[in-house]
Design an enzyme around this catalytic site. Structure first.
Site, PDB file in Angstrom:
ATOM      1  N   VAL A 127       0.829  -1.196   0.000  1.00 53.94           N
ATOM      2  CA  VAL A 127       0.000   0.000   0.000  1.00 53.94           C
ATOM      3  C   VAL A 127       0.869   1.253   0.000  1.00 53.94           C
ATOM      4  O   VAL A 127       0.654   2.174  -0.792  1.00 53.94           O
ATOM      5  CB  VAL A 127      -0.973  -0.032   1.209  1.00 53.94           C
ATOM      6  CG1 VAL A 127      -1.642   1.312   1.399  1.00 53.94           C
ATOM      7  CG2 VAL A 127      -2.008  -1.125   1.005  1.00 53.94           C
ATOM      8  N   PHE A 141      -8.267   0.672  -1.136  1.00 51.13           N
ATOM      9  CA  PHE A 141      -9.039  -0.452  -1.667  1.00 51.13           C
ATOM     10  C   PHE A 141      -8.348  -1.127  -2.852  1.00 51.13           C
ATOM     11  O   PHE A 141      -8.979  -1.911  -3.561  1.00 51.13           O
ATOM     12  CB  PHE A 141     -10.443   0.021  -2.082  1.00 51.13           C
ATOM     13  CG  PHE A 141     -11.223   0.588  -0.929  1.00 51.13           C
ATOM     14  CD1 PHE A 141     -11.851  -0.257  -0.009  1.00 51.13           C
ATOM     15  CD2 PHE A 141     -11.313   1.959  -0.726  1.00 51.13           C
ATOM     16  CE1 PHE A 141     -12.561   0.260   1.071  1.00 51.13           C
ATOM     17  CE2 PHE A 141     -12.017   2.488   0.359  1.00 51.13           C
ATOM     18  CZ  PHE A 141     -12.647   1.632   1.255  1.00 51.13           C
ATOM     19  N   LEU A 142      -7.065  -0.836  -3.083  1.00 46.37           N
ATOM     20  CA  LEU A 142      -6.401  -1.424  -4.246  1.00 46.37           C
ATOM     21  C   LEU A 142      -6.198  -2.925  -4.071  1.00 46.37           C
ATOM     22  O   LEU A 142      -6.098  -3.429  -2.954  1.00 46.37           O
ATOM     23  CB  LEU A 142      -5.070  -0.725  -4.530  1.00 46.37           C
ATOM     24  CG  LEU A 142      -3.985  -0.708  -3.461  1.00 46.37           C
ATOM     25  CD1 LEU A 142      -3.192  -2.000  -3.410  1.00 46.37           C
ATOM     26  CD2 LEU A 142      -3.035   0.437  -3.744  1.00 46.37           C
ATOM     27  N   ARG A 143      -6.168  -3.626  -5.209  1.00 43.96           N
ATOM     28  CA  ARG A 143      -5.895  -5.063  -5.197  1.00 43.96           C
ATOM     29  C   ARG A 143      -4.471  -5.310  -5.654  1.00 43.96           C
ATOM     30  O   ARG A 143      -3.977  -4.626  -6.556  1.00 43.96           O
ATOM     31  CB  ARG A 143      -6.812  -5.798  -6.193  1.00 43.96           C
ATOM     32  CG  ARG A 143      -8.247  -5.889  -5.805  1.00 43.96           C
ATOM     33  CD  ARG A 143      -9.088  -6.231  -7.023  1.00 43.96           C
ATOM     34  NE  ARG A 143      -8.895  -5.218  -8.062  1.00 43.96           N
ATOM     35  CZ  ARG A 143      -9.228  -5.389  -9.348  1.00 43.96           C
ATOM     36  NH1 ARG A 143      -9.745  -6.518  -9.758  1.00 43.96           N
ATOM     37  NH2 ARG A 143      -9.032  -4.424 -10.227  1.00 43.96           N
ATOM     38  N   CYS A 190      -5.263  -9.983   2.905  1.00 38.36           N
ATOM     39  CA  CYS A 190      -6.322  -9.074   3.350  1.00 38.36           C
ATOM     40  C   CYS A 190      -7.585  -9.782   3.824  1.00 38.36           C
ATOM     41  O   CYS A 190      -7.947  -9.663   4.995  1.00 38.36           O
ATOM     42  CB  CYS A 190      -6.656  -8.110   2.224  1.00 38.36           C
ATOM     43  SG  CYS A 190      -5.209  -7.247   1.622  1.00 38.36           S
TER      44      CYS A 190
HETATM   45  C1  UGA Z   1      -8.523  -7.298  -1.576  1.00 40.14           C
HETATM   46  C2  UGA Z   1      -9.623  -6.336  -2.054  1.00 40.14           C
HETATM   47  O1  UGA Z   1     -10.147  -6.765  -3.315  1.00 40.14           O
HETATM   48  C3  UGA Z   1      -9.072  -4.915  -2.206  1.00 40.14           C
HETATM   49  O2  UGA Z   1     -10.130  -4.027  -2.543  1.00 40.14           O
HETATM   50  C4  UGA Z   1      -8.450  -4.474  -0.869  1.00 40.14           C
HETATM   51  O3  UGA Z   1      -7.869  -3.202  -0.962  1.00 40.14           O
HETATM   52  C5  UGA Z   1      -7.361  -5.485  -0.473  1.00 40.14           C
HETATM   53  O4  UGA Z   1      -7.960  -6.789  -0.357  1.00 40.14           O
HETATM   54  C6  UGA Z   1      -6.796  -5.036   0.851  1.00 40.14           C
HETATM   55  O5  UGA Z   1      -7.534  -4.996   1.837  1.00 40.14           O
HETATM   56  O6  UGA Z   1      -5.627  -4.628   0.890  1.00 40.14           O
HETATM   57  P1  UGA Z   1      -6.480  -8.602  -2.755  1.00 40.14           P
HETATM   58  O7  UGA Z   1      -6.343  -9.349  -1.465  1.00 40.14           O
HETATM   59  O8  UGA Z   1      -5.268  -8.039  -3.395  1.00 40.14           O
HETATM   60  O9  UGA Z   1      -7.515  -7.369  -2.592  1.00 40.14           O
HETATM   61  O10 UGA Z   1      -7.099  -9.611  -3.813  1.00 40.14           O
HETATM   62  P2  UGA Z   1      -8.512  -9.873  -4.508  1.00 40.14           P
HETATM   63  O11 UGA Z   1      -8.371  -9.640  -5.960  1.00 40.14           O
HETATM   64  O12 UGA Z   1      -9.604  -9.197  -3.818  1.00 40.14           O
HETATM   65  O13 UGA Z   1      -8.635 -11.459  -4.291  1.00 40.14           O
HETATM   66  C7  UGA Z   1      -8.725 -12.011  -2.971  1.00 40.14           C
HETATM   67  C8  UGA Z   1      -8.991 -13.488  -3.046  1.00 40.14           C
HETATM   68  O14 UGA Z   1     -10.318 -13.749  -3.503  1.00 40.14           O
HETATM   69  C9  UGA Z   1      -8.064 -14.252  -4.000  1.00 40.14           C
HETATM   70  O15 UGA Z   1      -7.694 -15.464  -3.388  1.00 40.14           O
HETATM   71  C10 UGA Z   1      -8.939 -14.495  -5.218  1.00 40.14           C
HETATM   72  O16 UGA Z   1      -8.549 -15.633  -5.952  1.00 40.14           O
HETATM   73  C11 UGA Z   1     -10.294 -14.688  -4.574  1.00 40.14           C
HETATM   74  N1  UGA Z   1     -11.424 -14.401  -5.492  1.00 40.14           N
HETATM   75  C12 UGA Z   1     -11.646 -13.150  -5.944  1.00 40.14           C
HETATM   76  C13 UGA Z   1     -12.261 -15.439  -5.868  1.00 40.14           C
HETATM   77  O17 UGA Z   1     -12.087 -16.611  -5.455  1.00 40.14           O
HETATM   78  N2  UGA Z   1     -13.329 -15.156  -6.686  1.00 40.14           N
HETATM   79  C14 UGA Z   1     -13.571 -13.916  -7.158  1.00 40.14           C
HETATM   80  O18 UGA Z   1     -14.560 -13.739  -7.896  1.00 40.14           O
HETATM   81  C15 UGA Z   1     -12.710 -12.885  -6.780  1.00 40.14           C
END
Ligand code: UGA
Length: 438
Positions: free
Chosen positions: A11, A152-154, A263
């Site tokens: 972040v 909220f970034l990924r 996260c």
């Molecule tokens: C997440 C949030 O999406 C961000 O908005 C937030 O800022 C971040 O946490 C944080 O709190 O710092 P992130 O952990 O980088 O981001 O990853 P995501 O893309 O959200 O994926 C999280 C998990 O959910 C992964 O394991 C992904 O494979 C899974 N996922 C995501 C699914 O199984 N299905 C989906 O449709 C989407």
């Protein structure tokens, strides 16, 4: 605007580089000398697409620099962002705020009059109050503000998320802090990105509520996927069918091996702890956490079952699988709470040997997953294996050479935990195909 960013993790580094790109002067500070040395030499300590170029161009433009020395940069700063880690506290899941409070205490005597301290780390409700109390205790006569600006970034899409956010949440308890943060984000609001101004406590809670809600969507679609398998429906149709209702929304409805990362697992637990502390039980989030934990090991059992079915019911003991992907999602090298960890464990419990490949995560994976044969690429992993298992949705796994796979595998079995392939295509190529919720 002079900005100091404390913490050069995901972040901190992404936000710092993006603020510099907006035209602000940003100094990123960290206590870890090896990180600062690396950054000063132009090396980026994390894998994030596009970040190296962004850092390089802003350093070259003289808007971004790095230092270990708070004393040198804080007295000039209009806004000081705290972006340090808030890991799960061992034992009770509460966010460990040691680094946040230490940063507050350390910066206090160096702040200039009117400085705005902005918490960007994910922190429980009330943390801003405590940061304010600490600074006031150290400097009773200083005029300063404390604000909350959750991020909220990924990972993997961090720069784009930062520069084109759905919203920017600003939690302030005074007008001066609001004015300074409006100014920090002014380049963004030109593109009509909505700045949502609210109280500091509401902003702190919004961050946890957002992650918990997204985790809920994933847990929900994963349970629907299980039901689809039982009733003979395709979960992708169900996801499309519900997701096109704008009240539901079509994102975060992709079934898979369960959510991981730094996260969702940590933040859902911390939110439960807050609910518990304030005697406001969060039963939905409790279920989400339980469903997701159970899902990760269930995916290992799913692979074992596929091996048994392919062997006419014979024990999977002694079989070998090729795991394609180890990180918790694509475009990151992050292994924290990755479903791959539980999957490997359940496979090994069933006596299955594991060969594995990940495009970026091997170095991190080796620290947390042992007794696995790490391979140089997907095809080396598949050589002699009894099944290929897609765990992470890397682009590199979307168009595998199916003929070559068939030659390498001892039997043509693909377990696709991210639904990257079409069953019809795979069956036409002579594969036994096992997807998720189909
Ligand atoms: C997440 C949030 O999406 C961000 O908005 C937030 O800022 C971040 O946490 C944080 O709190 O710092 P992130 O952990 O980088 O981001 O990853 P995501 O893309 O959200 O994926 C999280 C998990 O959910 C992964 O394991 C992904 O494979 C899974 N996922 C995501 C699914 O199984 N299905 C989906 O449709 C989407």
């Amino acid at each position: 605007m002079r900005i100091v960013m404390i913490g050069t993790g995901y972040v901190g580094l992404v936000s710092g580089a993006c603020f510099a790109d907006f035209g602000h002067h940003v100094t990123c500070v960290d206590k870890d000398a090896s990180k600062i040395d690396a950054l000063l030499e132009g090396r980026i300590p994390i894998f994030e697409p596009g970040l190296d170029a962004l850092v390089e161009s802003n350093v070259a433009a003289g808007r971004l620099d790095f230092t270990l020395d708070l004393e040198k940069v804080l007295p000039e700063a209009d806004a000081v962002f705290i972006a340090v880690g808030t890991p799960s506290r061992r034992g009770d899941g509460h966010a460990d705020l040691t680094y946040v409070y230490a940063a507050a205490r350390e910066m206090a005597p160096l702040l200039r009059e009117g400085a705005v301290v902005v918490d960007k780390s994910t922190v429980p409700v009330g943390t801003g109050d405590e940061v304010e109390r600490i600074i006031r205790e150290v400097c009773p006569n200083l005029t300063f503000s404390v604000a909350s600006n959750p991020e909220f970034l990924r990972e993997g899409a961090a720069i784009d998320d930062f520069k084109r956010p759905d919203r920017v949440v600003i939690g302030v308890n005074d007008d001066h802090a609001e004015k300074v943060l409006q100014e920090v984000y002014r380049p963004l609001t030109r593109n009509e990105s909505p700045l949502l101004v609210m109280s500091r406590r509401a902003a702190e809670l919004t961050k946890y509520a957002a992650n918990a809600f997204l985790a809920t969507k994933i847990a929900f679609i994963n349970e629907m996927a299980d039901l689809c398998e039982k009733v003979g429906a395709d979960v992708r149709d169900v996801a499309r069918g519900i997701g096109s209702d704008t009240r539901i929304g079509n994102r975060f409805l992709m079934p898979g091996p369960g959510y991981g990362g730094s996260c969702f697992p940590k933040d859902t637990l911390a939110l439960l702890k807050t609910g518990h502390d304030y005697e406001a039980p969060l039963r939905i989030v409790e279920s989400v956490v339980a469903v997701n934990d159970q899902r990760k090991s269930a995916m290992g059992r799913k692979v074992v079952q596929a091996l048994k079915d392919a062997g006419g019911g014979a024990d999977a003991h002694g079989k070998t699988v090729a795991l394609l992907g180890l990180t918790f999602k694509a475009n990151t090298d992050d292994m924290r709470d990755s479903p791959a960890i539980s999957i490997v464990q359940s496979l090994q419990d069933a006596g299955v040997n594991v060969r594995a490949y990940d495009p970026e995560g091997m170095e991190q994976a080796k620290k947390v997953i042992q007794n696995v044969t790490y391979c140089a690429n997907s095809y080396e992993a598949m050589d002699g294996a009894d099944a290929a298992v897609i765990v992470t949705e890397w682009d590199a796994f979307r168009a595998l050479d199916l003929d070559r796979m068939k030659d390498l595998l001892s039997q043509p079995l693909l377990v696709d935990l991210r639904n990257l392939y079409s069953r019809t295509d795979m069956e036409e190529h002579g594969f036994t195909y096992v997807g998720v919720g189909r």
